[in-house]
Design an enzyme around this catalytic site. Structure first.
Site, short mmCIF file in Angstrom:
data_model
loop_
_atom_site.label_atom_id
_atom_site.label_comp_id
_atom_site.label_asym_id
_atom_site.label_seq_id
_atom_site.Cartn_x
_atom_site.Cartn_y
_atom_site.Cartn_z
N LYS A 252 46.87 37.48 42.46
CA LYS A 252 46.65 36.47 43.51
C LYS A 252 46.81 35.06 42.94
O LYS A 252 47.50 34.22 43.50
CB LYS A 252 45.24 36.61 44.13
CG LYS A 252 44.98 37.98 44.73
CD LYS A 252 43.62 38.07 45.37
CE LYS A 252 42.45 37.92 44.41
NZ LYS A 252 42.33 38.97 43.40
N ARG B 211 36.08 37.59 51.11
CA ARG B 211 35.91 38.83 50.34
C ARG B 211 34.91 39.77 50.98
O ARG B 211 34.67 40.85 50.44
CB ARG B 211 35.39 38.49 48.95
CG ARG B 211 36.46 38.28 47.93
CD ARG B 211 35.76 37.78 46.69
NE ARG B 211 36.22 38.45 45.54
CZ ARG B 211 36.99 37.85 44.62
NH1 ARG B 211 37.35 36.60 44.75
NH2 ARG B 211 37.37 38.51 43.57
N ARG C 277 45.09 39.73 29.96
CA ARG C 277 45.09 38.41 30.60
C ARG C 277 44.48 37.34 29.70
O ARG C 277 43.49 37.55 29.01
CB ARG C 277 44.30 38.45 31.91
CG ARG C 277 44.18 37.05 32.50
CD ARG C 277 43.83 37.03 33.94
NE ARG C 277 42.53 37.62 34.22
CZ ARG C 277 42.05 37.67 35.46
NH1 ARG C 277 42.73 37.20 36.46
NH2 ARG C 277 40.87 38.23 35.66
N ARG D 157 38.67 35.58 29.88
CA ARG D 157 37.56 35.37 30.82
C ARG D 157 36.40 36.29 30.52
O ARG D 157 36.60 37.45 30.18
CB ARG D 157 38.06 35.59 32.26
CG ARG D 157 38.24 34.32 33.01
CD ARG D 157 38.96 34.51 34.30
NE ARG D 157 38.32 35.45 35.22
CZ ARG D 157 38.75 35.67 36.46
NH1 ARG D 157 39.79 35.02 36.91
NH2 ARG D 157 38.13 36.53 37.24
N ARG E 246 34.04 45.33 39.06
CA ARG E 246 34.71 44.45 40.04
C ARG E 246 35.62 45.25 40.95
O ARG E 246 35.74 44.97 42.14
CB ARG E 246 35.50 43.36 39.30
CG ARG E 246 34.60 42.30 38.69
CD ARG E 246 35.32 41.46 37.66
NE ARG E 246 36.41 40.69 38.21
CZ ARG E 246 37.38 40.16 37.48
NH1 ARG E 246 37.40 40.33 36.17
NH2 ARG E 246 38.32 39.46 38.05
P1 AP5 Z 1 46.03 37.06 38.15
O1 AP5 Z 1 47.05 36.27 38.90
O2 AP5 Z 1 45.07 36.35 37.25
O3 AP5 Z 1 45.23 38.01 39.17
P2 AP5 Z 1 44.14 37.66 40.26
O4 AP5 Z 1 44.38 38.60 41.41
O5 AP5 Z 1 44.11 36.20 40.56
O6 AP5 Z 1 42.87 38.14 39.45
P3 AP5 Z 1 41.40 37.54 39.36
O7 AP5 Z 1 40.71 38.36 38.31
O8 AP5 Z 1 41.39 36.07 39.19
O9 AP5 Z 1 40.87 37.95 40.72
P4 AP5 Z 1 39.44 38.10 41.12
O10 AP5 Z 1 39.64 38.14 42.58
O11 AP5 Z 1 38.65 39.20 40.58
O12 AP5 Z 1 38.73 36.85 40.43
P5 AP5 Z 1 38.21 35.50 41.01
O13 AP5 Z 1 38.42 34.47 40.00
O14 AP5 Z 1 38.69 35.28 42.41
O15 AP5 Z 1 46.81 38.20 37.33
C1 AP5 Z 1 46.11 39.11 36.48
C2 AP5 Z 1 46.93 39.34 35.21
O16 AP5 Z 1 48.13 40.03 35.55
C3 AP5 Z 1 47.39 38.05 34.51
O17 AP5 Z 1 47.36 38.29 33.12
C4 AP5 Z 1 48.82 37.83 35.01
O18 AP5 Z 1 49.62 37.12 34.05
C5 AP5 Z 1 49.30 39.26 35.18
N1 AP5 Z 1 50.24 39.42 36.29
C6 AP5 Z 1 50.16 38.86 37.54
N2 AP5 Z 1 51.19 39.26 38.32
C7 AP5 Z 1 51.92 40.11 37.54
C8 AP5 Z 1 53.12 40.89 37.79
N3 AP5 Z 1 53.76 40.88 38.97
N4 AP5 Z 1 53.58 41.68 36.77
C9 AP5 Z 1 52.94 41.70 35.56
N5 AP5 Z 1 51.82 40.99 35.26
C10 AP5 Z 1 51.32 40.22 36.26
O19 AP5 Z 1 36.66 35.82 41.15
C11 AP5 Z 1 35.83 35.97 40.00
C12 AP5 Z 1 34.40 36.21 40.46
O20 AP5 Z 1 33.94 35.08 41.25
C13 AP5 Z 1 34.18 37.41 41.39
O21 AP5 Z 1 34.03 38.60 40.66
C14 AP5 Z 1 32.91 36.98 42.13
O22 AP5 Z 1 31.77 37.16 41.33
C15 AP5 Z 1 33.10 35.49 42.31
N6 AP5 Z 1 33.76 35.18 43.59
C16 AP5 Z 1 34.99 34.59 43.75
N7 AP5 Z 1 35.27 34.46 45.06
C17 AP5 Z 1 34.20 34.97 45.74
C18 AP5 Z 1 33.91 35.12 47.12
N8 AP5 Z 1 34.77 34.75 48.08
N9 AP5 Z 1 32.73 35.69 47.46
C19 AP5 Z 1 31.85 36.07 46.53
N10 AP5 Z 1 32.07 35.96 45.19
C20 AP5 Z 1 33.25 35.42 44.81
#
Ligand code: AP5
Length: 209
Positions: free
Chosen positions: A13, A88, A122, A155, A166
């Protein structure tokens, strides 16, 4: 254009949001980045969020919904935005529905097995949030962010046991939103196992339709 990026943790994402931000010239709003920035600045919100994030749990809706609604009221959002990581939960989706009509919810679909491998490799920039992967998306200079030159980090919540938690939370609380947006006629599904460029291309083509 008002877009939502759905998808499991590690589905890509953030990677896609950075590209879509450049293509459509609208801001990328990542709730995860907002919480991590608050934590870096040791704000009360950041410290509260940390307890949940470290365990792989969602931050409670009452801390999250108002935060996003306030962000959407800012000036740079008047022509649209890309929401990454929000909504979410059903409550977050309903709060958003009451406030705005989105154009599309894009589900970046990647199987769990591949997610675990992606998270293990990552690296992220603690300054601008740009994600990299040691094998699939390496920075030009090892360990250094291409965009801002900051040293990359792993991270806290990318530890294997936290990633599995997660993923459980995602399947239980967030995946049902795919049905919510399908019913609303807003869902776009893309195959997130393809190359980064091909995923972007599929999203842009689907949005044109
Ligand atoms: P990346 O682009 O980093 O993936 P992502 O989907 O953004 O992953 P996140 O871990 O950031 O998502 P998340 O939703 O768990 O975390 P968030 O920060 O929102 O890609 C991942 C890896 O794959 C990278 O190394 C990239 O280079 C590689 N990659 C990407 N595309 C590729 C491809 N096509 N081919 C090969 N490799 C590829 O949330 C973190 C925490 O915050 C949550 O756990 C929760 O506690 C809290 N939080 C955030 N939002 C909320 C909410 N709305 N409500 C409640 N809690 C929340």
């Amino acid at each position: 254009m008002k877009l939502i990026l759905l998808g499991a943790p590690g589905a890509g994402k953030g990677t896609q949001a950075t590209r879509l931000e450049e293509i459509f010239k609208i801001p990328h709003i990542s709730t995860g980045d907002i919480f991590r920035n608050n934590l870096k600045n040791k704000t009360p919100l950041g410290l509260k969020a940390k307890a949940y994030m470290d365990q792989g749990l969602l931050v409670p809706d009452e801390l999250t919904i108002d935060l996003v609604m306030d962000r959407l009221a800012e000036n740079d959002c008047r022509n649209g935005y890309i929401l990454d990581g929000f909504p979410r939960t059903q409550a977050q989706a309903e709060a958003l529905d009451e406030r705005v009509e989105i154009d599309a919810a894009i589900d970046v679909d990647v199987p769990d097995k591949l997610i675990v491998e992606r998270m293990a490799g990552r690296r992220v920039c603690p300054n601008c949030g740009e994600p990299y992967h040691i094998k699939y998306e390496p920075p030009k200079k090892e360990g250094i962010c291409d965009r801002c030159g900051t040293a990359l980090i792993i991270r806290e919540d990318d530890k294997p046991e936290t990633v599995l938690k997660r993923l459980d939370v995602y399947h239980e609380q967030t995946a049902p939103l795919i049905g919510h947006y399908k019913e609303a006629g807003k869902l776009i599904q893309v195959d997130g196992t393809q190359s980064v460029d091909k995923v972007t291309q599929d999203i842009v083509e689907a949005l044109k339709k």
